[in-house]
Structure formats: structure tokens, C-alpha cells
Design a protein around this motif. Structure first.
Motif: not given
Ligand code: GLY
Length: 427
Positions: A213-217, A227-230, A270-272, A286-295
């Protein structure tokens, strides 16, 4: 084996660190990398921009790179994987056509609709006045998304129609996202809690990674701009085992099969992005790469090697690949430059990383950092460091991550104090 990792964020530091830890990997080049990859064992930074495809291709050919892993979406959406494949080089990441699942929100919605994947209703707009009229008619809450790539910052979940109109104005009139703002997708609001599903795929087989789980705000309590992810953590209890299986069967497989029908053999991550409401699961994006900071948290839990799985995905035989995952949870707190995701200053000296890294179970991944000519580590981006902790239980991992954050200093440092708090509420 020689590997090239493309990108310069916390995600790419985590990928480079993970691959460098494998005995079959002799060297990891990172283009352009950051202060963290510069100092990582077996890693070497290469001074080539992450989106300079001809220069990256030349580098890979001249240095006989065995595997290239592309971190960010931009080079993928510009066709880096197509160019590498044409040159006979193994590349982990989808083709330009595949990357459209992220680069065009409208394309992603169209594929989801055809595949029967649950998602919010939407409309696409190419001018301010028509979009504004639609928002005023529909009312709030409502979601406004710049159609192209905007590094996670092009989405506004508006609680009032005025807020939605301001977002439209920023996109269409102020040009905040440049080309990515020439069209806008307006979606119905989805209630619930978000989670990130990541999987490796070769276009036929899905090999899921653990849920996070990401935290975007930018502020605690999910307040402030996206943000891109906190910060991130895994596992995320909002997704139970039976739901996890449903995501693979009802979302990930239908997506790659629908893409295959359109002659897109999707290879890579594949990122859902999911919205969970009780047992209801919908796709946010959907995203086409690892999430950041989920990765950073997901890779921290992988015990086996990753290069073989990446290779198998590029070669189209992922069905043979296996990954071993630790049960220990992982948490990542992102330390940012005060002011991010809007304006902020770079060039502040960072101290305390060495002490933090000495704590058992702590790994500090770098994002926006670089070394000055006199060898000092300086801030050089909005997201600066990703303090990542693993432990036997989530509470210990959270305490450990925040204990490490306390040791690190730079001017105007900001971070959220509530990463993983949602995991402790009743699900
Ligand atoms: N953390 C969300 C993203 O990488 O899109």
C-alpha cells in the motif's frame, strides 16, 4: 552477468541493490543513478539520462549488457524496449504499445472495458469549457486526471466542483503538465482503500509479487496534494488471500489477454492500482513499471534471485520462474524536500545515513541525492531518501523505520508520521 538499470530514483536503487546481491551478477550499471547507487556494492553510475534512448542503446551494445531493467515509465512510453529488442538485447519492460496502459488513461480505460475489468466510469475531454460544464453538472466528489504521464502528480480527487475546476484550469490553461495535459479524463469517485498489485509477466503468465500500500498525499491523514508516493508497506491487510487470487484471475490475466488480442505481448511489470471497498475490487489505474516506493518494500521481501525471473519474462517463459518471499513485513518512509510536490530547494547536505544503515533490518535507498565535488552527499530532488525497514511484525518494522528517520538530517526535511497506520485498523 552484466546488468543495466535505467533510472535515478529510490525504485532504481532498490532494483540495483537487489540484483547486485545475486552471485550470478558481476556488475550493475545504473544510468544515471544517484548518490546511493554510486556507493552500492558492484554498482557503477553511468552519466546517461534515463530517456536518452540512442545513448543507452550504444552503452548496452558496447558493454555487452546481458539484461537491461527499465525503471521509469517515460523511456518505456518512448519505445526503449522496442529499440533494445530490435538490437537483440534482453530488456525487462513493455513495448511502447504496452506502455500505453499508463501513458494514456483513455487507452487503459478502453482495454479495461473490453476485458470486463471493473473500474470507474469516465469521460475524456480535450478542452477546458466542456470539461468544466461536465464537472458542474456531475458535482463532487469527482476525479480529474491529466491523460498522459505526470509522475503520479496529475490526479486530483476533488471534494468540491470548484476544486475540480481548479484542477482543470491548472491542466488546460496553466499547462502544469505540458503535453500530458492536452486531454483530461474525468472519472466517478471511488470510495474505499487503495492497494498496489504488482506482477511480472511475459504476456502469457502472471507471476504476482506481494501486495503493498502506497501513501500518495503529502501530509498525514492523506491530506494535501498527491505526490509520487510518501511511503509504503507490505503486506497490506486490506487485501485478503482470496481477494489476491481474484485480482490475478479477474484483473491481471484479462488485461494481458486483452492486450494480446490487440497484438501487444506485454512483458515486464504490470501494476494495478486497486480500490477496495468491502469485497468489491476496482482498478484505479494501470502502470507499466514498478511503483515507487512500493518497489522498495516489495523487493525487500524477495528472498530468491530476481534476474532469472526478469530474464524468463523477457524470453517468454515465465511459467518456469519461481520467487521465494519472506513473511516478514516491510515499511518504507520517504524523506522529502519541504515544499515537494510543488517547489523546493536542492543542495542541502544530508547526514546520518551511515548510522541509520547500521541498524539491523534497515536499508536506506536513495532517490534525489548526489555527491558534491568535495564528497558531501546533497539533496537533489523532491523525494530524497526511502528509509526501509523489515522486521518480524509490522509494528516493529514501523518503529524501526521511524527510529532510523530520526537519525537522518537535512534542511527542510519533511516526512509523513503515519505510514502503515491503516494496516492497524480493522479490515
Ligand atoms: N507510488 C505510485 C506509483 O509509483 O505510481
Amino acid at each position: 552477468m552484466k546488468v543495466l538499470v535505467i533510472g535515478s530514483g529510490g525504485r532504481e536503487h532498490a532494483i540495483a541493490w537487489k540484483l547486485a546481491g545475486e552471485s550470478s551478477v558481476e556488475k550493475v550499471f545504473v544510468a544515471p543513478g544517484n548518490g546511493g547507487t554510486a556507493a552500492e556494492n558492484k554498482c557503477v553510475n553511468v552519466d546517461i539520462k534515463y530517456n536518452d534512448i540512442p545513448a543507452l542503446l550504444d552503452f548496452a551494445k558496447n558493454n555487452r549488457i546481458d539484461l537491461t531493467v527499465v525503471g521509469p515509465e517515460e523511456p518505456l512510453s518512448k519505445g526503449i524496449a522496442d529499440e533494445f529488442e530490435k538490437a537483440g538485447l534482453a530488456v525487462f519492460g513493455p513495448s511502447k504499445a504496452g506502455a500505453e496502459i499508463e501513458a494514456s488513461k483513455a487507452f487503459a480505460k478502453d482495454v479495461m472495458k473490453a476485458a470486463g475489468i471493473p473500474t470507474a466510469n469516465y469521460m475524456k475531454f480535450t478542452d477546458f469549457e466542456t470539461a468544466k460544464a461536465y464537472v458542474e453538472e456531475k458535482g463532487a466528489p469527482i476525479v480529474v486526471k491529466a491523460d498522459g504521464l505526470a509522475a503520479g502528480k496529475g490526479v486530483t480527487v476533488a471534494q468540491t466542483a470548484e476544486e475540480a475546476v481548479t484542477a482543470l484550469k491548472e491542466i488546460f490553461i496553466d499547462g502544469l503538465f505540458g503535453e500530458s495535459g492536452s486531454s483530461v479524463v474525468i472519472e466517478d469517485f471511488m470510495a474505499g482503500e487503495e492497494a498496489t498489485y504488482l506482477a511480472l509477466t511475459d504476456g502469457k503468465t502472471i507471476l504476482p509479487l506481494v501486495i503493498s500500500q502506497d501513501h500518495k498525499a503529502v501530509y498525514d491523514g492523506d491530506k494535501g496534494p498527491n505526490t509520487g508516493g510518501m511511503g509504503a508497506y507490505t503486506p497490506a491487510p486490506v487485501i485478503k488471500d482470496d481477494m489476491f487470487r481474484r485480482v490475478t484471475e479477474e484483473i491481471a490475466y484479462p488485461m494481458i489477454r486483452e492486450l494480446a488480442k490487440r497484438k501487444i505481448i506485454y512483458k515486464g511489470i504490470i501494476y494495478a492500482g486497486l480500490m477496495i471497498n468491502g469485497s468489491d475490487i476496482k482498478v484505479v489505474e494501470f502502470n507499466c513499471r514498478f511503483g515507487d516506493p512500493e518497489c522498495q518494500v516489495v523487493l525487500s521481501r524477495i528472498k530468491s534471485g530476481l534476474t532469472d525471473a526478469f530474464k524468463a519474462a523477457t524470453e517468454g517463459n515465465l511459467e518456469k520462474a519461481r520467487l521465494e518471499t519472506s513473511d516478514d513485513p516491510a515499511v518504507c518512509v520517504v524523506l522529502t524536500s519541504g515544499g515537494y510536490p510543488k517547489s523546493y530547494k536542492n543542495g542541502y547536505e544530508i547526514t546520518g545515513i551511515e548510522q541509520a544503515d547500521k541498524i539491523e533490518g534497515i536499508k536506506v535507498f536513495h532517490a534525489g541525492t548526489k555527491y558534491s565535488e568535495d564528497g558531501r552527499l546533497l539533496t537533489s530532488g523532491g523525494r530524497v531518501l526511502c528509509v526501509t525497514a523489515t522486521a518480524k511484525d509490522l509494528k516493529t518494522a514501523v518503529d524501526k523505520a521511524y527510529g532510523a528517520c530520526n537519525l537522518i538530517r537535512f534542511e527542510n526535511m519533511h516526512y509523513r508520521r503515519d505510514i502503515a497506520a491503516k494496516a492497524f485498523k480493522k479490515h
